[in-house]
Scaffold this motif. Structure first.
Motif, short mmCIF file in Angstrom:
data_model
loop_
_atom_site.label_atom_id
_atom_site.label_comp_id
_atom_site.label_asym_id
_atom_site.label_seq_id
_atom_site.Cartn_x
_atom_site.Cartn_y
_atom_site.Cartn_z
N GLN A 1 -20.76 57.93 25.62
CA GLN A 1 -21.43 58.01 24.66
C GLN A 1 -21.40 59.51 23.81
OE1 GLN A 1 -24.88 56.63 25.57
NE2 GLN A 1 -24.17 54.20 25.48
N SER A 2 -20.88 60.66 24.62
CA SER A 2 -20.80 61.99 24.32
C SER A 2 -19.15 62.20 23.70
CB SER A 2 -20.84 62.77 25.69
OG SER A 2 -22.08 62.51 26.26
N ALA A 3 -19.36 63.02 22.85
CA ALA A 3 -17.93 63.62 22.14
C ALA A 3 -18.26 65.11 21.75
CB ALA A 3 -17.90 62.92 21.04
N VAL A 4 -17.32 65.50 22.12
CA VAL A 4 -17.01 67.12 21.75
C VAL A 4 -15.68 67.44 21.08
CG1 VAL A 4 -17.11 69.73 22.63
CG2 VAL A 4 -18.47 67.66 23.67
N SER A 5 -15.47 67.86 20.05
CA SER A 5 -14.33 68.32 19.42
C SER A 5 -14.37 69.93 19.00
CB SER A 5 -14.01 67.55 18.15
OG SER A 5 -14.96 67.92 17.08
N GLY A 6 -13.10 70.42 18.90
CA GLY A 6 -12.73 71.89 18.93
C GLY A 6 -12.56 72.56 19.97
N VAL A 7 -13.09 72.09 21.04
CA VAL A 7 -12.56 72.79 22.46
C VAL A 7 -12.29 71.55 23.46
CG1 VAL A 7 -13.94 74.82 22.15
CG2 VAL A 7 -14.95 72.66 23.11
N LYS A 8 -11.57 71.77 24.38
CA LYS A 8 -11.08 70.62 25.35
C LYS A 8 -12.15 70.77 26.18
CE LYS A 8 -6.20 71.10 25.15
NZ LYS A 8 -6.04 69.90 24.47
N THR A 9 -12.59 69.67 26.88
CA THR A 9 -13.67 69.46 27.85
C THR A 9 -13.44 68.64 29.14
OG1 THR A 9 -14.70 67.20 27.14
CG2 THR A 9 -15.36 69.36 25.85
N ASN A 10 -13.81 68.63 30.29
CA ASN A 10 -13.89 67.95 31.43
C ASN A 10 -14.41 66.68 31.43
OD1 ASN A 10 -16.60 68.84 31.66
ND2 ASN A 10 -16.55 69.14 33.85
N ARG A 11 -14.92 66.16 30.08
CA ARG A 11 -15.47 64.79 29.99
C ARG A 11 -14.89 63.67 30.71
NH1 ARG A 11 -16.56 60.33 25.99
NH2 ARG A 11 -14.47 60.53 25.04
N ALA A 12 -13.41 63.26 30.47
CA ALA A 12 -12.50 62.35 30.93
C ALA A 12 -12.48 62.44 32.55
CB ALA A 12 -11.13 62.33 30.40
N PHE A 13 -12.50 63.66 32.71
CA PHE A 13 -12.31 63.97 34.47
C PHE A 13 -13.73 63.58 35.13
CE2 PHE A 13 -13.39 67.28 37.47
CZ PHE A 13 -12.87 66.71 38.66
N LEU A 14 -14.87 63.82 34.56
CA LEU A 14 -16.32 63.37 35.15
C LEU A 14 -16.27 61.95 35.13
CD1 LEU A 14 -18.26 65.91 33.32
CD2 LEU A 14 -17.72 65.98 35.75
N ARG A 15 -15.97 61.35 34.16
CA ARG A 15 -15.87 59.65 33.96
C ARG A 15 -14.98 59.08 34.99
NH1 ARG A 15 -15.26 57.11 28.19
NH2 ARG A 15 -16.29 55.60 29.52
N ALA A 16 -13.86 59.79 35.48
CA ALA A 16 -12.91 59.33 36.39
C ALA A 16 -13.50 59.11 37.87
CB ALA A 16 -11.68 59.75 36.10
N LEU A 17 -14.27 60.40 37.90
CA LEU A 17 -14.98 60.55 39.17
C LEU A 17 -16.04 59.35 39.30
CD1 LEU A 17 -15.70 64.35 39.55
CD2 LEU A 17 -14.41 62.90 41.11
N LEU A 18 -16.79 59.31 38.54
CA LEU A 18 -17.91 58.28 38.60
C LEU A 18 -17.40 56.76 38.47
CD1 LEU A 18 -20.34 60.21 35.88
CD2 LEU A 18 -20.50 59.98 38.15
N ARG A 19 -16.29 56.66 38.12
CA ARG A 19 -15.69 55.28 38.13
C ARG A 19 -15.08 55.00 39.51
NH1 ARG A 19 -14.19 55.87 32.54
NH2 ARG A 19 -12.19 56.78 33.26
N ASP A 20 -14.86 56.12 40.10
CA ASP A 20 -14.06 55.91 41.38
C ASP A 20 -14.47 55.10 42.61
OD1 ASP A 20 -12.76 56.73 44.37
OD2 ASP A 20 -11.27 57.55 42.74
N GLU A 21 -13.92 54.28 43.06
CA GLU A 21 -14.45 53.53 44.14
C GLU A 21 -15.17 54.03 45.23
OE1 GLU A 21 -11.87 50.22 45.10
OE2 GLU A 21 -11.93 49.29 43.24
N GLU A 22 -14.29 55.25 45.77
CA GLU A 22 -14.73 55.85 47.02
C GLU A 22 -15.94 56.76 46.82
OE1 GLU A 22 -11.12 57.13 49.72
OE2 GLU A 22 -10.54 57.62 47.72
#
Length: 671
Positions: free
Chosen positions: A407-428
């Motif tokens: 539910q967060s969004a940032v534009s103008g700069v790149k962020t690690n948002r997708a990376f964090l979401r991938a971590l939180l979804r990981d089964e391990e």
């Protein structure tokens, strides 16, 4: 001693956070800022701030004299250093106290002891706390370091005695690289920490990182505020922190906490501090002490219900510990993610620039030091915000944090948002089958581009919403008339043959992409064609203000949407998406296929025809005015002559490339 005015010798989110507690306690907060932070959020939120120098930290936030001068000008009774910068500098703490002010933190002697990893290790050994096998002291001679590594065996860790926060550590895994690793570690220790001393320790390849929050009154009374798990790290830098630790025996965790308290009591610890350990199986080893407030302190606040800054201020004012060990509770589970302006695809390099849009969730705790239109500069840590969730158990907290990032969004700069979401979804991660090197071993997979399954649909909807936003102001508007939906297909019947308004969208996490948007029927039916030729047919209907139903391929999706000044925000079940529409220049002129022929540069509405058949016109004169994407675009003559074959009237909708008029030579009469 009562604290009436507090100087906060820091910036960003931690300065804002300290100020909030100070105000709640009736203490007047005063901030400091560099030239690069003029007008920054912490300056605005604190309300009073004093300039301390140019942008580089070495010329501002790290200048002891400038900080003390600011404290004098503010009439401060105490200085809170936050974290980073001067927070662990014993010379600063000593200078503060010499100036007759309260330093909100440990004593200078404690900072000296724990700021040197060799001294910290000696203190742990003296207190009976287990330490990692390794050298008894620090070495600076390459030959001695190499000999000690060979004695311990590989892999081994080289640690700068002045390092901290994950920095100043170098892993040696091969005899072939040993000489180069030693030279590099010595260079970093010298250039970054001002000392060449290195500790050599045994490396634990698959360990958990557990830290204990302690608090002491400086008179031998020390308690712990439970543990935090900081195992999810990238190259020794913490990424996700949580409390309490799960998957470890409670008796083991209690022993670790008791050792942390014993170490604190052995030095009459004053203030807050964190004692860090590595845990491997049933063994644990002292790592270091961070004698300050930690970035991840909010997760401890969440499970204990305590305000750690208030606790710091009470101890600094000489009030002692306001709670006993038996009063410390643990409620539920809390997790924190650090949202950074950085590019995971480019080795997590900081992403500088202006934050064009910033949307952060409002139902969780968010500690942030920036708002929309603020700049991420190269001078400081590129943290945008800390997102903290508190839930009944870990599974619920993981899901809530992943949802909050969506539910967060940032534009103008790149962020690690997708990376964090991938971590939180990981089964391990969910099963806690992780260790401190777990991320490093899976980095390529975690940073891979993983758009939502309906990313293209949301892009298409954003393009349609952007166009509709400027056309649906009134019932008589052309975009609301059913008759405009007839005749838009060019007659071939295929999606590729649809003429349409060109819209360029800039996504928060991706490149610009152009779409052609055409209405193809009543009630919000559109075809959106991407640059690669793929077409998306959808129908948009607003069932409640700001809430839309998207019908596509036999399915329907409910979304929330906002459109403001070219910014389109879409909140879906998958997460929040932010797009910026890039409109054409308002000064665009008509396109000419043949000399004297004026074609429409865009799809839009003719709001004015400025000439009549046979009127003389000169090059550059306005022939008609087109309204497109909230802009009025003048279609101007490209040559002098007479107006001929005017093909449009006011109120007509025209396609891009459609003929508006011809400019005939003056000697040729219009026919």
């Amino acid at each position: 001693m009562k604290i009436g005015t507090l100087l906060i010798a820091n910036r960003g989110e931690i300065a804002c956070r300290i100020a909030r507690t100070a105000r709640r306690l009736g203490i007047v907060p005063v901030g400091v800022h560099s030239d690069a932070d003029t007008g920054a959020l912490h300056v605005r939120e604190i309300g009073q701030s004093i300039r301390i120098g140019p942008g580089p930290a070495s010329e501002s936030y790290l200048r002891i004299d400038a900080i003390l001068d600011a404290a004098r000008r503010a009439g401060a009774d105490a200085i809170h250093p936050g974290y980073g910068f001067l927070s662990e500098n014993p010379a600063f703490a000593r200078a503060v106290e010499a100036a007759g002010l309260i330093f909100v933190g440990p004593t200078p002697e404690t900072l000296e002891r724990f700021g040197d990893k060799a001294q910290a290790k000696s203190a742990a050994i003296k207190a009976g706390v287990p330490v990692l096998p390794g050298s008894e002291g620090a070495y600076s001679a390459p030959a001695k370091i190499a000999a000690e590594v060979r004695r311990l065996g590989l892999p081994a860790l080289l640690k700068a005695i002045g390092g901290g926060g994950g920095r100043g550590q170098r892993l040696v895994t091969s005899e072939a690289t040993l000489t180069g690793d030693i030279e590099a570690a010595l260079r970093e220790a010298r250039s970054t920490f001002g000392s060449e001393g290195l500790l050599i320790e045994r490396f634990l390849p698959e360990s958990r990182h557990i830290e204990i929050q302690i608090a002491g009154d400086g008179r031998g009374n020390v308690i712990h505020l439970r543990e935090r798990d900081c195992t999810l790290q990238r190259r020794h830098q913490k990424v996700i922190e949580e409390a309490p630790a799960v998957g470890l025996d409670r008796a083991l965790l209690d022993r670790i906490a008791s050792d942390a308290v014993r170490l604190g009591r052995s030095v009459d610890y004053r203030g807050l501090g964190t004692v860090e350990f590595l845990v491997a199986g049933n063994d644990y080893f002292f790592l270091e002490v961070n004698p300050r407030l930690q970035v991840e302190h909010p997760v401890t606040e969440a499970i204990t219900g305590l305000d750690l800054v208030a606790l710091q201020l009470a101890i600094a004012a000489g009030e002692g510990l306001p709670i006993a060990q038996e009063d410390v509770r643990c409620d539920g589970h809390a997790i924190e993610a650090r949202l950074y302006a950085e590019d995971p695809a480019n080795q997590f390099a900081p992403s500088t620039g202006r934050i064009e849009d910033l949307i952060l969730p409002d139902r969780i705790r968010v500690d942030s030091g920036v708002v929309r239109a603020d700049a991420v500069t190269p001078f400081y840590d590129p943290m945008i915000a800390k997102l903290i969730v508190h839930a009944g158990d870990r599974a619920a907290a993981l899901a809530a944090l992943e949802r909050a990032l969506g539910q967060s969004a940032v534009s103008g700069v790149k962020t690690n948002r997708a990376f964090l979401r991938a971590l939180l979804r990981d089964e391990e991660v969910a099963a806690m089958r992780i260790h401190t090197r777990w991320i490093d071993a899976r980095l390529d997979r975690l940073v891979a581009d993983m758009p939502g399954p309906r990313q293209r649909l949301w892009q298409a909807a954003a393009a349609c919403l952007y166009l509709m936003d400027g056309r649906m102001a009134g019932a008589a508007d052309a975009w609301r008339r059913r008759d405009i939906f007839t005749g838009w297909r060019l007659g071939l019947g295929s999606p590729e043959a649809v003429a349409g308004q060109r819209v360029t969208l800039s996504a928060a996490d991706g490149a610009d992409e152009e779409f052609r948007v055409s209405p193809i029927g009543p009630n919000g039916a559109f075809t959106v064609i991407a640059a690669d030729g793929n077409a998306t047919d959808l129908c948009l209907s607003e069932f409640r203000p700001g809430e839309w139903l998207i019908a596509h391929a036999g399915e329907e999706y409910a979304i929330r949407a906002t459109v403001c000044a070219g910014e389109i925000g879409i909140e879906t079940a998958e997460g929040r998406y932010s797009f910026k529409a890039l409109p054409p220049l308002a000064t665009a002129t008509g396109e000419s296929v043949l000399d004297g022929t004026l074609n429409s540069p865009l799809t839009g509405l003719i709001v004015k025809v400025a000439v009549a058949e046979g009127d003389p016109v000169t090059a550059g004169e306005t022939v008609a005015i087109l309204e497109s994407m909230k802009l009025e675009i003048s279609i101007k003559a490209t040559t002098s002559g007479r107006a001929a074959r005017i093909a449009v009237r006011e109120g007509d909708m025209v396609d891009r490339g459609q003929t508006i008029a011809e400019i005939a030579p003056l000697e040729v009469q219009a026919t």
